[in-house]
Design a protein around this motif. Structure first.
Motif, PDB file in Angstrom:
ATOM      1  N   PRO A  88       0.830  -1.215   0.000  1.00 50.85           N
ATOM      2  CA  PRO A  88       0.000   0.000   0.000  1.00 50.85           C
ATOM      3  C   PRO A  88       0.861   1.260   0.000  1.00 50.85           C
ATOM      4  O   PRO A  88       0.796   2.088   0.899  1.00 50.85           O
ATOM      5  CB  PRO A  88      -0.803  -0.144   1.300  1.00 50.85           C
ATOM      6  CG  PRO A  88       0.112  -0.897   2.213  1.00 50.85           C
ATOM      7  CD  PRO A  88       0.872  -1.863   1.329  1.00 50.85           C
ATOM      8  N   LEU A  89       1.672   1.383  -1.046  1.00 49.35           N
ATOM      9  CA  LEU A  89       2.672   2.438  -1.123  1.00 49.35           C
ATOM     10  C   LEU A  89       2.643   3.130  -2.473  1.00 49.35           C
ATOM     11  O   LEU A  89       2.489   2.480  -3.510  1.00 49.35           O
ATOM     12  CB  LEU A  89       4.085   1.858  -0.964  1.00 49.35           C
ATOM     13  CG  LEU A  89       4.591   1.471   0.409  1.00 49.35           C
ATOM     14  CD1 LEU A  89       5.992   0.902   0.267  1.00 49.35           C
ATOM     15  CD2 LEU A  89       4.584   2.671   1.329  1.00 49.35           C
ATOM     16  N   GLU A  90       2.822   4.452  -2.447  1.00 52.49           N
ATOM     17  CA  GLU A  90       3.207   5.181  -3.639  1.00 52.49           C
ATOM     18  C   GLU A  90       4.714   5.377  -3.551  1.00 52.49           C
ATOM     19  O   GLU A  90       5.223   5.955  -2.584  1.00 52.49           O
ATOM     20  CB  GLU A  90       2.484   6.523  -3.728  1.00 52.49           C
ATOM     21  CG  GLU A  90       1.004   6.380  -4.001  1.00 52.49           C
ATOM     22  CD  GLU A  90       0.307   7.718  -4.169  1.00 52.49           C
ATOM     23  OE1 GLU A  90       0.933   8.768  -3.890  1.00 52.49           O
ATOM     24  OE2 GLU A  90      -0.864   7.727  -4.571  1.00 52.49           O
ATOM     25  N   ASN A 124      -3.345   6.107   1.653  1.00 52.48           N
ATOM     26  CA  ASN A 124      -4.438   6.252   2.612  1.00 52.48           C
ATOM     27  C   ASN A 124      -5.142   7.568   2.322  1.00 52.48           C
ATOM     28  O   ASN A 124      -4.636   8.643   2.655  1.00 52.48           O
ATOM     29  CB  ASN A 124      -3.901   6.222   4.049  1.00 52.48           C
ATOM     30  CG  ASN A 124      -5.000   6.214   5.088  1.00 52.48           C
ATOM     31  OD1 ASN A 124      -5.956   6.982   5.013  1.00 52.48           O
ATOM     32  ND2 ASN A 124      -4.875   5.336   6.070  1.00 52.48           N
ATOM     33  N   ASP A 125      -6.304   7.483   1.659  1.00 52.49           N
ATOM     34  CA  ASP A 125      -7.020   8.694   1.264  1.00 52.49           C
ATOM     35  C   ASP A 125      -7.417   9.541   2.467  1.00 52.49           C
ATOM     36  O   ASP A 125      -7.378  10.781   2.401  1.00 52.49           O
ATOM     37  CB  ASP A 125      -8.262   8.335   0.454  1.00 52.49           C
ATOM     38  CG  ASP A 125      -7.927   7.841  -0.951  1.00 52.49           C
ATOM     39  OD1 ASP A 125      -6.795   8.097  -1.417  1.00 52.49           O
ATOM     40  OD2 ASP A 125      -8.795   7.194  -1.571  1.00 52.49           O
ATOM     41  N   ASP A 126      -7.808   8.897   3.557  1.00 53.54           N
ATOM     42  CA  ASP A 126      -8.242   9.649   4.741  1.00 53.54           C
ATOM     43  C   ASP A 126      -7.107  10.508   5.311  1.00 53.54           C
ATOM     44  O   ASP A 126      -7.358  11.573   5.892  1.00 53.54           O
ATOM     45  CB  ASP A 126      -8.760   8.699   5.821  1.00 53.54           C
ATOM     46  CG  ASP A 126     -10.051   8.005   5.417  1.00 53.54           C
ATOM     47  OD1 ASP A 126     -10.757   8.541   4.535  1.00 53.54           O
ATOM     48  OD2 ASP A 126     -10.343   6.932   5.959  1.00 53.54           O
ATOM     49  N   MET A 180       4.269  -1.262  -6.521  1.00 56.86           N
ATOM     50  CA  MET A 180       4.847  -2.590  -6.681  1.00 56.86           C
ATOM     51  C   MET A 180       4.075  -3.591  -5.834  1.00 56.86           C
ATOM     52  O   MET A 180       3.378  -3.233  -4.892  1.00 56.86           O
ATOM     53  CB  MET A 180       6.318  -2.609  -6.256  1.00 56.86           C
ATOM     54  CG  MET A 180       7.244  -1.765  -7.087  1.00 56.86           C
ATOM     55  SD  MET A 180       8.965  -1.928  -6.517  1.00 56.86           S
ATOM     56  CE  MET A 180       9.727  -0.560  -7.400  1.00 56.86           C
ATOM     57  N   GLY A 181       4.239  -4.848  -6.183  1.00 50.36           N
ATOM     58  CA  GLY A 181       3.624  -5.923  -5.414  1.00 50.36           C
ATOM     59  C   GLY A 181       4.364  -7.215  -5.663  1.00 50.36           C
ATOM     60  O   GLY A 181       5.319  -7.261  -6.451  1.00 50.36           O
TER      61      GLY A 181
END
Length: 249
Positions: A88-90, A124-126, A180-181
């Motif tokens: 969960p990274l940019e 994380n949009d929040d 990436m994943g």
């Protein structure tokens, strides 16, 4: 390959299951957003262009030894990709000062950086995708030291390859963000997209030194339609790919 139920919808893409549990169907949307989605507009043809651009760039990177989750493009707006366990990274690489980097550090846009800057932002949009460092990521369990020891060099390798690719079409790669994943076999792969939505691209064709945006900053800053710029990027990349023996549909 049959498209089944929708699994996820983001700002720019929709994700669907297929009849193969290891393959997902990605549908690119015409929507452009900025400012955490506060600014939003549809541009006819944007989804088609971003699908084409990502496919071409991933193929160009593959020719340079960098693998991605891409399986193939299936139509104007869709592609098939490998199912991934995503971080969960940019992951951001900066070669020239621009955007958030300038406002955060008080430097002038266009300042050449003495070396590329690698940054991480938590998706994380929040929390508005906050900036995080290596220790944050490990402490929160987002990834391990071993993950980061793979992610960082791959990100820098992608940056070097993209700088070369865009230089060949007279475009300066200012910065970009990627994701990436890990595939089912544990292999770390480039995923998501690489498009003018996710890169800052400055035209260098006239050699004037003047900044001519070929990216989503046109929309962010109200400088005009993004479509001619995206068409220009797609056209130049397609020409480069063909010159390197890569088939472009």
């Amino acid at each position: 390959m049959e498209k089944l139920e929708k699994l996820y919808e983001g700002k720019a893409k929709q994700l669907y299951a297929t009849d193969d549990p290891d393959i997902l169907w990605v549908e690119y949307k015409n929507t452009a957003t900025a400012g955490d989605g506060e600014k939003k507009e549809d541009f006819t043809g944007k989804g088609r262009l971003n699908n084409l651009i990502t496919t071409i760039i991933f193929d160009l990177l593959k020719a340079r030894g960098i693998e991605s989750h891409l399986v193939k493009r299936v139509n104007d707006t869709a592609q098939l990709v490998r199912k991934m366990d995503m971080f969960p990274l940019e992951i951001v690489l900066r070669n020239t000062a621009a955007g958030h980097f300038c406002s955060r550090l008080g430097v002038e846009e266009g300042l050449p950086l003495k070396e590329p800057v690698l940054e991480y932002f938590l998706k994380n949009d929040d929390l508005h995708d906050p900036f995080v460092n290596d220790d944050d990521l490990v402490a929160l369990g987002v990834c391990t030291r071993e993950d980061l020891a793979e992610i960082a060099p791959l990100a820098r390798k992608i940056n070097e390859a993209l700088i070369d690719i865009f230089a060949k079409i007279d475009v300066k790669l200012v910065d970009f963000k990627i994701e990436m994943g890990r595939a089912s076999d544990g292999t770390l792969l480039l995923a998501d997209e690489i498009t003018p939505d996710s890169c800052r691209l400055w035209d260098q064709r006239d050699h004037s030194g003047k900044v001519e945006h070929l990216d989503k900053d046109l929309f962010r800053r109200g400088l005009g339609s993004i479509i001619p710029a995206y068409e220009e990027i797609e056209s130049r990349l397609a020409e480069l790919a063909k010159s390197e023996g890569i088939e472009v549909a």
